[in-house]
Enzyme design. Sequence first.
Site, mmCIF file in Angstrom:
data_model
loop_
_atom_site.group_PDB
_atom_site.id
_atom_site.type_symbol
_atom_site.label_atom_id
_atom_site.label_comp_id
_atom_site.label_asym_id
_atom_site.label_seq_id
_atom_site.Cartn_x
_atom_site.Cartn_y
_atom_site.Cartn_z
ATOM 1 N N VAL A 122 38.204 36.138 87.974
ATOM 2 C CA VAL A 122 37.735 37.510 88.156
ATOM 3 C C VAL A 122 38.340 38.090 89.430
ATOM 4 O O VAL A 122 38.783 37.361 90.319
ATOM 5 C CB VAL A 122 36.197 37.611 88.239
ATOM 6 C CG1 VAL A 122 35.561 37.263 86.907
ATOM 7 C CG2 VAL A 122 35.646 36.738 89.359
ATOM 8 N N CYS B 135 21.193 20.579 81.035
ATOM 9 C CA CYS B 135 19.915 21.048 80.533
ATOM 10 C C CYS B 135 19.063 21.565 81.688
ATOM 11 O O CYS B 135 19.523 21.718 82.809
ATOM 12 C CB CYS B 135 19.177 19.901 79.836
ATOM 13 S SG CYS B 135 20.201 19.006 78.658
ATOM 14 N N SER C 266 35.497 23.040 88.108
ATOM 15 C CA SER C 266 35.640 23.948 89.242
ATOM 16 C C SER C 266 35.996 23.155 90.495
ATOM 17 O O SER C 266 35.877 21.929 90.515
ATOM 18 C CB SER C 266 34.345 24.746 89.439
ATOM 19 O OG SER C 266 34.531 25.814 90.338
ATOM 20 N N ILE D 196 27.059 16.253 74.916
ATOM 21 C CA ILE D 196 27.423 14.920 74.434
ATOM 22 C C ILE D 196 26.399 14.488 73.385
ATOM 23 O O ILE D 196 25.199 14.664 73.572
ATOM 24 C CB ILE D 196 27.476 13.900 75.591
ATOM 25 C CG1 ILE D 196 28.621 14.243 76.550
ATOM 26 C CG2 ILE D 196 27.642 12.469 75.078
ATOM 27 C CD1 ILE D 196 28.680 13.364 77.782
#
Length: 616
Positions: free
Chosen positions: A282, A2, A355, A54
Amino acid sequence: MCGFCGLVDSKLENKEKEAVLTNMMNQIIHRGPDSDGQYIDDNVGLGFRRLSIIDLEEGAQPLYNTDKRYVLTFNGEIYNYQNIRQKLIEKGYVFKTHTDSEVLVHGYEEYGTDLLSHLRGMFAFVIWDTVEKTMFGARDFFGIKPFYYYHNEDRLVYGSEIKSIIQHPQVPKLVNEEALEHYLTFQYSAMTETFFKGIFKLPPGHFFIFKDNQMTIKRYWEPTFNETSGTLEEYVDMIDTTIKDSIETHKISDVEVGCFLSSGVDSSYVASCFKGHKTFTVGFNNEQYNEISYAKDLSAEIGIENFSKVITPDEYWGVLPKVQYLMDEPLADPSAVALYFVSQIASEHVKVVLSGEGADELFGGYNIYKEPVDNSKYHRLPKGLRVFFAKVAQAIPFNFKGKNFLIRGSKSIEERFIGNAFIFSEKERKELLKITTPAVSPAELVAPFYKKVENKSDVTKMQYLDMHMWLTGDILLKADKMSMAHCLELRVPFLDKEVCNIATKLPLEYKITKETTKHAMRLAAKRNMPSSTANKKKLGFPVPIRVWLREEKYYNIVKERFESATAKKYFNNEVILNILKEHYEGKKDNSRKIWTIFMFLVWHKQYFEQPLPEKV
C-alpha cells in the site's frame, strides 16, 4: 490461526457460562470465521473461533487427548509439529487429526510444561486438566500471538482480545490512567497491566498454572546475547541458510501463502525467497510516502504478481475509529492503519501472509542503533565534562545544530533510550495531564530490562529493550490485530528461535558499522535481491500525518476531539490545543505528539462513550 476465550468460574451455572461465553466469542468472530466450538463444565468454559489453515476438515477445537482428560484451545501455528508428532507416535500416542494443535495436547501429556522447549512457532493456548482442575496456558517466545487475562478472588477470565474479556458481566470496564501516562511517552501500552484496569497481558516467553484460583506465572524462554567469534563470511552464510529455512518452515499450510512487501530489505528478503505467487503493498498519493513502485519493480524482477492499493486520506481517516477498536488498546503508530489496508487487500487473495517484522530488533536494524557507534569518541570524554557541555547547551534558549547531540551525549544509554518511540518526556506529560497517576519515570519502567543485559554493549542493550517492549507493544500488536481483522494469518519468519539463535551471537561489528545497520543480514539479503534494495533505508509503509494535520479539514477533525469533554477530563485543554495550533501554523512539527493524544481520544470514544458492538 484462530481466537479463543474462556473463564474459570465455579460461581456461574453452566447455562450462564454458555451465554457469557457465546457473547465473548462473538467479539472475536473476525479471528475465526470458519467454525466455532465450546467446552463447558462446572468449573470452566472454553470458547474457540477457527480460521482453517492446516487440516481443514478435522482441525476443530476444543480438542481433546485420547481419554478426554485434557481440553485444548489454541491460537497460532506450530511449525515443527510434524517432527513432534512423529516422536509422540513412537512413544505410543494415537493421533485423530493431522492438525498441529493435537501435538500440544499429547505433548503436554508426555512432557508437562517442558512441552514449550520442544516448540517452534507462534502460539497462545490453554489446556484444561479435567481431573486436577488445573489450567496450563502459555504465550510464544516473542509475543507474536496475544494473551490477555483478568483475575480476582472469584474467577479467571482470559482471551485473545480484551474486547472479549469485558463481555463477562463481572469484569469491570475502567480506564487505567497509569497506562495512559506511560502511553504518552511510549506511544503504545507499555505496562503488563493494560489500559483496562485489572486486565493484564501474559508476557512473551511465559506460561501460567492456574489452580484453586491461584495463578502462578513463570518465564520459560528469553533471548540471550552472547557474541561468538567467526568471520563475516561465515556469519553471512549462516544467516542466509537459517532465514531461508525459516521462510520455508513458515510456509507450512494447506492454503495459499502470500507476502507483504514494502521497499525495505526485510520484507524484500522474505518475498525474494518465499517462492510464492503474490505480494501486497500500500501507499499514498505522495511520492515521499509511496513504496508501491519499489514493490512492483522487485516483484516483477523475481517473477511474482504484486497487488497494491493507494490509500486516500478520507479512507485513512474514516477507518480510524474501527482500527482503534480492533486494537483493544490505543496505539499511536500511524502505520497500523496502512497495515489494516494491506491486510484487507491480501485477504481478498490468500488466507496466510509472510511479513518482515523482527529483523531490526534481532539483527540491529534501526538507525538509532548507530548512535553508540557514531558517538563512541565523544563518549570517551569524562562524564563530568559531557554533563557540563549539556548544561550549557540547555541554557541556550534557542535551537542550534548539535544541541541535541550535546544533551544526549551527557547521558548513559539507560538514561537516554527507552525504545524507538519517545513522544512526551516525563515533564511534558505531567504538564499535559490534568489527572495525577502513580506512573514511574520512563527510565524506571525500562530499568528491569537493562538490568538483564547490564554487561553488554549499548547496541545490545537497545536491541534487548526493543525486543521486550517496542516489538511486543507496538510492532506485533498491530501485526496481529490488523491482519486478524480481515481473517488473515500473518507469519513472521524472522521471529523464529533458530534465527534468533544466530542473531544473538553476532559480533557488534557485524550488526552496526559507520555506514549501515544490519550489516551481516544485508549482505545475506544481497545474495537474493538487487543491492539497491538490500541497502535501502527502512520506511515501512510511511504515513503523511504531518502533511494532513496542516490541512484545514483534518485539523478541524482533531480540534473537535481535542475540545471534547473527554479531552478536558484527562488533559489540560489549553496545552493540547496549543500543540495542535503550533503544528497547523507550521511553527513546529508536533505531528507525533498530536497523533498520540488523538488516538487515545478516538480509542476512548469507542470503548467508553458509546455502546460496544455485539459483533465486530
